[in-house]
Design a protein around this motif. Structure first.
Motif, mmCIF file in Angstrom:
data_model
loop_
_atom_site.group_PDB
_atom_site.id
_atom_site.type_symbol
_atom_site.label_atom_id
_atom_site.label_comp_id
_atom_site.label_asym_id
_atom_site.label_seq_id
_atom_site.Cartn_x
_atom_site.Cartn_y
_atom_site.Cartn_z
ATOM 1 N N SER A 113 7.055 15.631 -3.269
ATOM 2 C CA SER A 113 6.838 14.507 -2.365
ATOM 3 C C SER A 113 7.823 14.564 -1.200
ATOM 4 C CB SER A 113 6.990 13.213 -3.150
ATOM 5 O OG SER A 113 7.015 12.124 -2.301
ATOM 6 N N MET A 134 -8.009 0.209 0.133
ATOM 7 C CA MET A 134 -7.690 -0.681 1.243
ATOM 8 C C MET A 134 -8.830 -0.700 2.245
ATOM 9 S SD MET A 134 -4.083 -0.787 3.194
ATOM 10 C CE MET A 134 -3.725 -1.794 4.614
ATOM 11 N N ALA A 186 0.817 -1.212 0.000
ATOM 12 C CA ALA A 186 0.000 0.000 0.000
ATOM 13 C C ALA A 186 0.852 1.264 0.000
ATOM 14 C CB ALA A 186 -0.919 0.006 1.222
ATOM 15 N N GLY A 200 -12.360 10.515 -0.337
ATOM 16 C CA GLY A 200 -11.254 10.430 -1.288
ATOM 17 C C GLY A 200 -11.511 11.254 -2.544
ATOM 18 N N LEU A 227 2.322 2.315 2.744
ATOM 19 C CA LEU A 227 2.242 2.890 4.079
ATOM 20 C C LEU A 227 3.509 2.621 4.876
ATOM 21 C CD1 LEU A 227 -1.437 1.853 4.782
ATOM 22 C CD2 LEU A 227 -0.600 4.168 4.392
ATOM 23 N N ALA A 271 -6.877 7.537 5.362
ATOM 24 C CA ALA A 271 -6.955 8.862 4.751
ATOM 25 C C ALA A 271 -5.808 9.093 3.776
ATOM 26 C CB ALA A 271 -6.948 9.939 5.843
ATOM 27 N N LYS A 272 -4.629 8.522 4.077
ATOM 28 C CA LYS A 272 -3.508 8.658 3.148
ATOM 29 C C LYS A 272 -3.853 7.989 1.826
ATOM 30 C CE LYS A 272 0.473 8.794 6.266
ATOM 31 N NZ LYS A 272 1.555 7.935 6.806
ATOM 32 N N ILE A 273 -4.470 6.810 1.916
ATOM 33 C CA ILE A 273 -4.843 6.114 0.684
ATOM 34 C C ILE A 273 -5.922 6.886 -0.056
ATOM 35 C CG2 ILE A 273 -5.974 4.019 -0.181
ATOM 36 C CD1 ILE A 273 -4.323 2.485 1.857
ATOM 37 N N ASP A 274 -6.775 7.566 0.730
ATOM 38 C CA ASP A 274 -7.782 8.419 0.103
ATOM 39 C C ASP A 274 -7.158 9.660 -0.518
ATOM 40 O OD1 ASP A 274 -10.177 7.125 0.175
ATOM 41 O OD2 ASP A 274 -10.759 7.851 2.152
ATOM 42 N N GLY A 275 -5.877 9.865 -0.287
ATOM 43 C CA GLY A 275 -5.202 10.964 -0.962
ATOM 44 C C GLY A 275 -4.990 12.196 -0.111
ATOM 45 N N ALA A 276 -5.366 12.126 1.183
ATOM 46 C CA ALA A 276 -5.225 13.316 2.017
ATOM 47 C C ALA A 276 -3.811 13.411 2.567
ATOM 48 C CB ALA A 276 -6.230 13.270 3.165
ATOM 49 N N ARG A 317 -13.452 3.819 -5.165
ATOM 50 C CA ARG A 317 -12.196 4.209 -5.803
ATOM 51 C C ARG A 317 -12.020 3.542 -7.163
ATOM 52 N NH1 ARG A 317 -7.674 5.560 -2.907
ATOM 53 N NH2 ARG A 317 -6.836 5.807 -4.994
ATOM 54 N N ASN A 353 3.631 7.608 -3.463
ATOM 55 C CA ASN A 353 2.726 7.762 -2.326
ATOM 56 C C ASN A 353 1.546 6.809 -2.426
ATOM 57 O OD1 ASN A 353 3.919 9.638 -0.687
ATOM 58 N ND2 ASN A 353 3.079 11.383 -1.826
ATOM 59 N N PRO A 354 0.973 6.440 -1.275
ATOM 60 C CA PRO A 354 -0.179 5.526 -1.287
ATOM 61 C C PRO A 354 -1.285 6.001 -2.237
ATOM 62 C CG PRO A 354 0.499 5.937 0.965
ATOM 63 C CD PRO A 354 1.369 6.791 0.086
ATOM 64 N N LYS A 355 -1.523 7.316 -2.219
ATOM 65 C CA LYS A 355 -2.654 7.831 -2.998
ATOM 66 C C LYS A 355 -2.436 7.694 -4.503
ATOM 67 C CE LYS A 355 -0.793 12.448 -2.697
ATOM 68 N NZ LYS A 355 -0.892 13.739 -3.257
ATOM 69 N N ARG A 359 -3.956 6.027 8.007
ATOM 70 C CA ARG A 359 -3.572 5.253 6.824
ATOM 71 C C ARG A 359 -4.680 5.266 5.782
ATOM 72 N NH1 ARG A 359 -1.953 0.035 9.668
ATOM 73 N NH2 ARG A 359 -1.562 1.170 11.586
ATOM 74 N N ARG A 416 -16.175 2.393 0.659
ATOM 75 C CA ARG A 416 -15.142 3.398 0.481
ATOM 76 C C ARG A 416 -14.049 2.885 -0.468
ATOM 77 N NH1 ARG A 416 -12.603 5.592 5.904
ATOM 78 N NH2 ARG A 416 -11.577 3.583 5.781
ATOM 79 N N ILE A 428 -4.732 2.009 -5.663
ATOM 80 C CA ILE A 428 -5.165 0.930 -4.775
ATOM 81 C C ILE A 428 -6.301 1.433 -3.894
ATOM 82 C CG2 ILE A 428 -2.928 -0.229 -4.607
ATOM 83 C CD1 ILE A 428 -2.581 1.365 -1.952
#
Lengths: 366, 290, 304
Positions: free
Chosen positions: B3, A80, A51, A100, A53, C199-204, A151, A72-74, C197, A147, A78
């Motif tokens: 980044s 999760m 991911a 998101g 993270l 929220a990070k995946i959501d892009g924040a 995506r 970056n994860p975003k 985590r 959620r 993906i």
């Protein structure tokens, strides 16, 4: 087709501790890979590395053919689902699902449309205005899935998503996830410590222990031909019988011999053993490979008179426990069996399905 | 690049605090420590002069007085606040009606400035019109309660006001501690027929050792830093009878213009506090790691 | 204090020999009498302050300390607010009260805001050395301020802030940060890392997560911190007396000047009215939000 997820030579160390080592795997489009293992085996760390993270200490991760180092994860395409669901507590269900898209500045009309689609798909339309605290465990789980679904990512990641649910809901949601996978045909990576979940959901299972892969294969391969004693013991319920045995050699052929309490050893006369083997082995047999003699046994089997120590009716089956090689051995019998504790019963051992392991290392021999 | 910047945000956020703590806490400690090792008087002098200021400090009868007062004040203040606070907490733990109201009454002094507290008690302890004259009016003509103006007793008057202010807070700490004792243990003891007082003495109080410890730390910290209350009630007098290290330091720094003495007395105060706090913090942190 | 107390006096029926009813009632009566006695001890100074402030000087001289005023007069209050002398000025407490407001409001807002961001970064965005930094910040909570008085006075002078309200704001923000950071960090540590985590995946990013997820959760801890900081800043005397001059003194310093001025007749009623005025804001906060006040005290006590 190129694999959606490809991991090469991945390792992760934290200070002195090695959390992951030599991880290699490729997941083809539409596959459902389950990472399973006891707690502390590194499976969640591996998922977090996928991911983005956590940063791996070495090796490569490619998603959709793209190297993920420093991404970056975003930006990994993906989604999760977390163990605790990780629903934003102060936002309504609708805002949780659209957060998101709001962050990414997606057009409001598109947000509304996608929200409606997902709500329809997961039947959570009536919950959209509620807060997470007002939802039941199962409803929270659905929102967390929503959620992720909204995506519409290349790769779905699940981190023990069912472990906070009670037994009944867990089975329901398991089915739901399976249905979603079949409907969407998306690639999924799923972490669990529950081997039943792994068996029912996966197209491929990766069994892990102490940060290393123990076996990677289809559920049937893992179940029928476990690569070592750890996998044999970990996968399948009730667990595989693991019986210490000796080899009795006469002429060019070898036979299995097992001690039993207060009696002469059992020798499986009619089953010749394959290949070169050590003098001592562990014989692995699933409970369903030991049945009541004379009842529907189709394959070649060896019949042994066994004293029954315990009878455990489990509805659809009745398990009887005897003792062989100093170990309790479980056999799966039909529920109408006449077996009684203390009685002697002829049991048929189907050795065509046996696994043999080396006692010291636990590795598979046949 | 973006980044990279993004990953530095937490550090950037903490940077001003880091800078402020480095300069205003550690830098200032270093400055004061250095000044305490020089012959600075009205103006700072940065030439190293050894322990001369500490020698002057310990030879100064006024400092002796201040440290002696701190011992008396600190011990009495801590002891009385703890005993009273614990007693009040146990009383309040008996299924009291209106517990909330009573608790509010016991604790409100903690919301007041020490200057306000000092003003109130100074008025009440004033021998001419305060409690002394009140009791005399009731017919006890010989009653004397003039501690505030008696050099031998003035420090006790300050103890009374300080205990009045802080004991309710100790009560709140202890009450929270009493309430967090595992109820099943108490039920088990009750079923065994143990009398209530024994349950307190043998089960509840021993399990509250950490609460005693943190109450002690807070009170000791308050005692050593005590300044406002003395200024408001006696100004350190009569004479230097109620001088404390904090008032001594202030006098040296701002009225006597003796930076060296101010610095060395401040350093001694800090070392006393750390002698108490550091072992406590250390054991706390270690306990968390286990 | 959320735990349900186990009533020691309510053991399961039949498990204990019941005391004779009379003795039990006598014990309860004694208990309440004791509680009332202590309540009187804590209330007495407040009662005396209020009654004295409502009396005329003559009545104070002739009457009893604890007697209710025969004739209520608010003269002392108006004099304390706008007429009495603090040193050379004779404008009462009013300008100093507003000094305290002008000092406390920005100091509380700034230290709370910075503390919240610090606590958020230290709990969910850890980096190499962040724990050491937290320890270093925490250490400041125990600092006896005497150690920093002299260098601070010089630095304020260098910054051109000597004897000014912005100077006092700076001092209170700097030395308040330890506690505000501690409060927020300890609160945010209880927020699950999975939220961050997700929220990070959501892009924040850092700020978006803070604003969208953490801030909306923070009302209780903001209340605790604001009350804690306000009480400390408002009640501070040491910094006030060290770093202010005639025009910029906070109310505590002015009160002390009124009470301990040696010139003229001692006007006890004015002193008491002034003391109540100086104590009213924090007392009001305590009465309105006592729960949060206690929570701050006990949270502070655990570490500081």
């Amino acid at each position: 087709m190129a694999p959606i997820l490809e991991i090469r030579n991945l390792s992760k160390t934290f200070g002195e501790t090695r959390i992951l080592r030599d991880i290699h795997v490729a997941v083809d489009p539409g596959n459902f890979l389950v990472l399973v293992g006891p707690s502390g085996c590194g499976k969640s760390t591996l998922l977090n590395c996928i991911a983005g993270l956590e940063a791996p200490s070495g090796g490569h991760i490619r998603i959709g053919g793209r190297d993920m180092a420093g991404v970056n994860p975003k930006d990994r395409d993906i989604a999760m689902v977390f163990q605790s669901y990780a629903l934003y507590p102060t936002m309504s269900v609708a805002r949780n699902i659209t957060f998101g898209m709001r962050v990414r500045g997606i057009d409001r009309a598109v947000q509304e449309r996608k929200l409606a689609e997902v709500a329809e798909q997961l039947q959570i339309g009536h919950l959209l205005d509620r807060r997470p605290a007002q939802l039941s465990g199962g409803q929270r789980q659905r929102v967390a899935m929503g959620r992720a679904l909204v995506r519409d990512p290349m790769l779905f990641l699940f981190d023990e998503p069912l472990s906070n649910l009670d037994a009944k809901l867990r089975v329901e949601m398991r089915t739901e996830i399976k249905r979603l996978h079949q409907q969407l045909g998306r690639t999924m990576v799923y972490v669990t410590h529950d081997q039943v979940e792994a068996m029912t959901l996966a197209t491929h299972i990766m069994v892990m222990k102490d940060g290393a892969i123990q076996q990677l294969g289809t559920p049937a391969e893992i179940y029928r031909a476990p690569a070592n004693i750890f996998v044999a013991d970990f996968m399948g319920a009730p667990v595989m019988n693991l019986i210490p045995a000796r080899l009795r050699r006469s002429g060019g052929e070898a036979r299995l011999e097992i001690d039993r309490p207060g009696g002469t050893p059992i020798v499986f006369e009619s089953t010749p053993l394959p290949g070169p083997l050590p003098d001592e082995v562990i014989l692995g047999l699933r409970p369903e490979d030991i049945t009541e003699a004379g009842r529907g046994g189709d394959g070649p089997s060896e019949t042994v008179e066994c004293r029954i120590d315990m009878v455990e009716p489990a509805g659809a089956d009745t398990y009887v426990v005897s003792s062989l090689g100093g170990r309790p051995v479980t056999a799966r019998l039909p529920p109408d069996t006449a077996a009684e504790p203390g009685a002697v019963l002829p049991l048929a051992f189907d050795l065509s399905r046996m696994s043999l392991f080396r006692p010291k290392t636990g590795e598979r021999l046949n | 690049m973006l980044s990279w910047l993004e990953r530095q945000i937490p550090k950037i956020i903490l940077a001003p605090t880091f800078a402020a703590v480095t300069v205003f806490v550690y830098g200032f400690i270093a400055w004061t420590a250095w000044i305490s090792l020089t012959k600075s008087r009205l103006l700072p002098n940065y030439d190293f002069a050894g322990l001369i200021q500490y020698r002057r400090l310990f030879d100064n009868p006024r400092w002796d007085m201040a440290m002696g007062n701190l011992m008396v004040f600190g011990l009495l203040f801590i002891l009385l606040s703890m005993v009273l606070g614990l007693w009040l907490a146990i009383l309040l733990d008996q299924q009291i009606r209106a517990e909330g109201l009573i608790r509010t009454i016991y604790l409100y002094p903690m919301a007041l400035s020490m200057i306000v507290t000092g003003t109130a008690w100074k008025w009440m302890l004033n021998p001419g019109l305060g409690l002394e004259s009140l009791v005399q009016r009731w017919g006890f003509d010989g009653f004397r309660f003039d501690w505030l103006v008696d050099p031998d007793r003035a420090i006790y008057a300050i103890v009374i006001a300080a205990v009045w202010q802080a004991s309710g807070f100790v009560m709140a700490l202890f009450l929270a501690g009493l309430r967090s004792v595992d109820g099943e243990i108490i039920k088990a003891a009750q079923v065994d027929g143990i009398p209530d007082w024994r349950i307190y003495a043998s089960i509840i109080l021993p399990s509250m050792a950490p609460v005693f410890m943190s109450a002690f730390i807070v009170l000791a910290h308050l005692a050593i830093k005590s300044f406002d209350l003395v200024v408001a009630m006696t100004g350190g007098g009569p004479g230097y009878a109620t001088d404390l290290p904090a008032t001594y330091m202030y006098a040296m720094a701002f009225s006597r213009g003796d930076l060296g003495q101010a610095a060395s007395s401040a350093m001694v105060m800090m070392m006393v506090i750390f002698a108490i706090v550091v072992p406590y913090l250390y054991s706390e942190l270690r306990a968390k790691h286990d | 204090m959320t735990d349900q107390p186990v009533p020691l006096s309510a053991a399961p029926a039949g498990m204990r020999v019941t005391r004779p009813r009379l003795r039990r009632m006598a014990l309860r009566a004694g208990l309440y009498a004791m509680l009332a006695g202590f309540a009187a001890f804590y209330l007495l100074p407040l009662f005396v302050m209020v009654t004295t402030s409502l009396k005329g000087l003559e009545e104070i001289q002739s009457g009893s300390l604890v007697a209710l005023p025969r004739e209520i007069t608010f003269e002392a209050w108006s004099k304390a607010w706008s007429g009495t002398c603090t040193g050379i000025q004779c404008e009462g407490l009013r300008p100093f009260f507003w000094n305290s407001v002008a000092m406390a409001v920005p100091a509380v807002i700034l230290s709370t805001l910075i503390g919240a961001l610090n606590g958020y970064a230290l709990s969910h965005w850890r980096f190499r050395g962040s724990n050491i930094l937290f320890g270093a910040i925490l250490f400041g909570c125990f600092l006896p301020f005497q150690v920093v008085l002299m260098p601070m006075a010089r630095v304020l002078g260098l910054l051109g802030l000597a004897g000014s309200i912005p100077g006092l704001v700076l001092v209170h923000v700097v030395y308040g940060l330890g506690f505000t950071t501690l409060f927020f960090r300890n609160f945010y540590v209880t927020v699950p890392g999975e939220l961050v985590r997700a929220a990070k995946i959501d892009g924040a990013g850092f700020f978006r997560i803070f604003a969208s997820i953490f801030l909306p959760l923070s009302l209780p801890i903001v209340t605790v911190t604001v009350i804690w900081q306000f009480t400390n800043v408002w009640n501070d005397f040491l910094f006030g007396v060290s770093f202010s001059q005639a025009g910029s003194q906070p109310v505590t310093v002015a009160l002390n000047n009124i009470v301990n001025s040696t010139t003229g007749v001692k006007e006890y009623n004015v002193d008491m009215a002034a003391a109540i005025i100086a104590g009213l804001p924090t007392l009001g906060v305590y009465v309105l939000a006592g729960k949060y006040f206690i929570r701050g005290l006990t949270a502070g006590a655990v570490k500081g």
